[in-house]
Design a protein around this motif. Structure first.
Motif, short mmCIF file in Angstrom:
data_model
loop_
_atom_site.label_atom_id
_atom_site.label_comp_id
_atom_site.label_asym_id
_atom_site.label_seq_id
_atom_site.Cartn_x
_atom_site.Cartn_y
_atom_site.Cartn_z
N UNK A 1 0.81 -1.23 0.00
CA UNK A 1 0.00 0.00 0.00
C UNK A 1 0.84 1.27 0.00
N UNK A 2 2.06 1.20 0.56
CA UNK A 2 2.88 2.40 0.67
C UNK A 2 3.62 2.72 -0.63
N UNK A 3 3.42 1.90 -1.66
CA UNK A 3 3.97 2.23 -2.98
C UNK A 3 3.17 3.37 -3.62
N UNK A 4 2.02 3.68 -3.04
CA UNK A 4 1.24 4.87 -3.44
C UNK A 4 1.29 5.86 -2.28
N UNK A 5 1.94 7.01 -2.48
CA UNK A 5 2.09 7.96 -1.37
C UNK A 5 0.82 8.78 -1.17
#
Ligand code: 13P
Ligand code: 13P
Ligand code: MG
Ligand code: MG
Ligand code: MG
Ligand code: MG
Length: 372
Positions: free
Chosen positions: A252-256
């Motif tokens: 999920x953290x690959x999208x800031x």
């Protein structure tokens, strides 16, 4: 049963609100070493994100233990003394109470705790964030535990196919509710899409009836009744063997995505995934940061950490976050960069309204020229 507790507080920033001074970390490490030596804790690791110190601890005293919470409180008193001696910014900022009584609820420090019977292999990720609020985890938890485009296991792993149960807190009304996903996904999203008020507190596997995730959910401003600093939440996620794989937990953290909390707690900005050496803030007291410390927990020992975002596969997210930050910053004092009035942590509005109250006039029937 083993309990994994992360207890965290901002007890002084170096410089401003940007980072933790090495002497505070050394003080906390020494306290943790003593607590392991005395047998209170099985193991401990001291970490930081921005200006917040996290005590990552394993023990056998369960959640809300007076002894473990008391140890954290005493440690934060010690680091506050060091911060005062060094004249650090906001020494003791998150310690909102004068005396410890039983546990840390409502006292300022944030905590996420998870009890479990150790599996033969127990991979866990500890997430620490700065310059944001606890609802910042909502989007990530939704993706990890309810979105098949993020988590392949929801579709192809028999142990995950039944889905996950989310416990959600309403921080304004001090109520809680559970949602069974996938069937109650749309109901849940209506609430957790408003992360200033509704916060995912815990997630459990419906098939294994094992708790998989825990977050710190306290809002400092709701405890103090005014702005005293941002909450800067932490989160624990257990991985693998019927729970999301490590890569599904990080994905999920690959999208800031944008979170509330930058600059004076009052601005939206992208959540930047960073390595441990980059876990401090700079631009506009941000962008808000998240670090991920990976551990294997073996016989209560914390084997690790591995610095999970210290990887080129998150460079794209970092670049996108910087672009998003440029875009949002150019809004200056305008929403949606600045938080809506009701969520503003700092406000001149009340004094301003009082000062100009007499000057408001009814709008004219037909506005033609400017009133004199
Ligand atoms: P390995 O074969 O590298 O152990 O990977 C297994 C897996 O399923 C990773 O998602
Ligand atoms: P912290 O909660 O990290 O101290 O941030 C406070 C703030 O207002 C920074 O601009
Ligand atoms: Mg601070
Ligand atoms: Mg902070
Ligand atoms: Mg804070
Ligand atoms: Mg393998």
């Amino acid at each position: 049963m083993t309990t994994l507790s992360i207890i965290k507080a901002d007890t002084g920033g170096f410089v401003g609100h940007s980072a933790v001074h090495p002497d505070l970390l050394a003080t906390a490490q020494e306290a943790a070493r003593r607590a392991v030596g005395d047998g209170l804790l099985l193991d401990a690791h001291v970490a930081s994100c921005g200006d917040d110190v996290s005590l990552i601890m394993t023990h056998e005293h369960g959640a809300d233990s007076e002894r473990v919470h008391g140890f954290a409180w005493d440690t934060f008193q010690e680091t506050t003394e060091v911060a005062k001696r060094l004249g650090l910014y906001g020494a003791g900022q998150d310690l909102l109470s004068d005396a410890f009584s039983g546990n840390l609820k409502g006292m300022g420090p944030g905590y996420a705790e998870l009890e479990f019977t150790d599996r033969p292999s127990e991979p866990v990720i500890c997430f620490l964030a700065d310059k944001t609020e606890p609802g910042a985890w909502n989007l990530a938890l939704y993706k990890m535990f309810a979105d098949p485009f993020n988590t392949a296991g929801l579709v192809i792993d028999e142990k995950m196919h039944a889905g996950f149960r989310f416990e959600v807190y309403d921080l304004f009304e001090e109520k809680r509710i559970t949602f069974d996903c996938p069937e109650e996904l749309y109901d849940m999203l209506m609430f957790i899409g408003a992360p200033a008020r509704y916060v995912v507190h815990a997630v459990e596997s419906r098939n294994l009836t094992e708790q998989a995730a825990a977050t710190s959910t306290q809002r400092l401003s709701l405890i103090a009744g005014k702005y005293v600093g941002k909450d800067d939440p932490v989160m624990i996620v257990r991985c693998q063997s019927g729970l999301p794989a490590v890569g599904e937990v990080l994905e999920p953290f690959s999208f800031p995505y944008t979170v509330g909390g930058a600059m004076r707690g009052s601005h939206h900005a992208p959540l930047l995934p960073v390595s441990i050496p980059d876990a401090h803030t700079a631009r506009f007291d941000g962008p808000p940061r998240v670090v991920a410390l990976g551990f294997q927990i073996t016989d209560g020992r914390l084997i690790g950490p591995r610095d999970m975002f210290a990887d080129p596969s998150f460079d794209g997210a970092r670049q996108q976050a910087n672009t998003a930050m440029d875009y949002l910053r150019r809004h200056g004092p305008f929403e949606p960069h600045r938080l809506p009035l009701e969520d503003l942590e700092y406000t001149t509005m009340r004094a301003l309204e009082a000062r100009i109250a007499q000057r408001w006039q009814p709008m004219p029937e037909v506005a033609t020229t400017m009133a004199r």
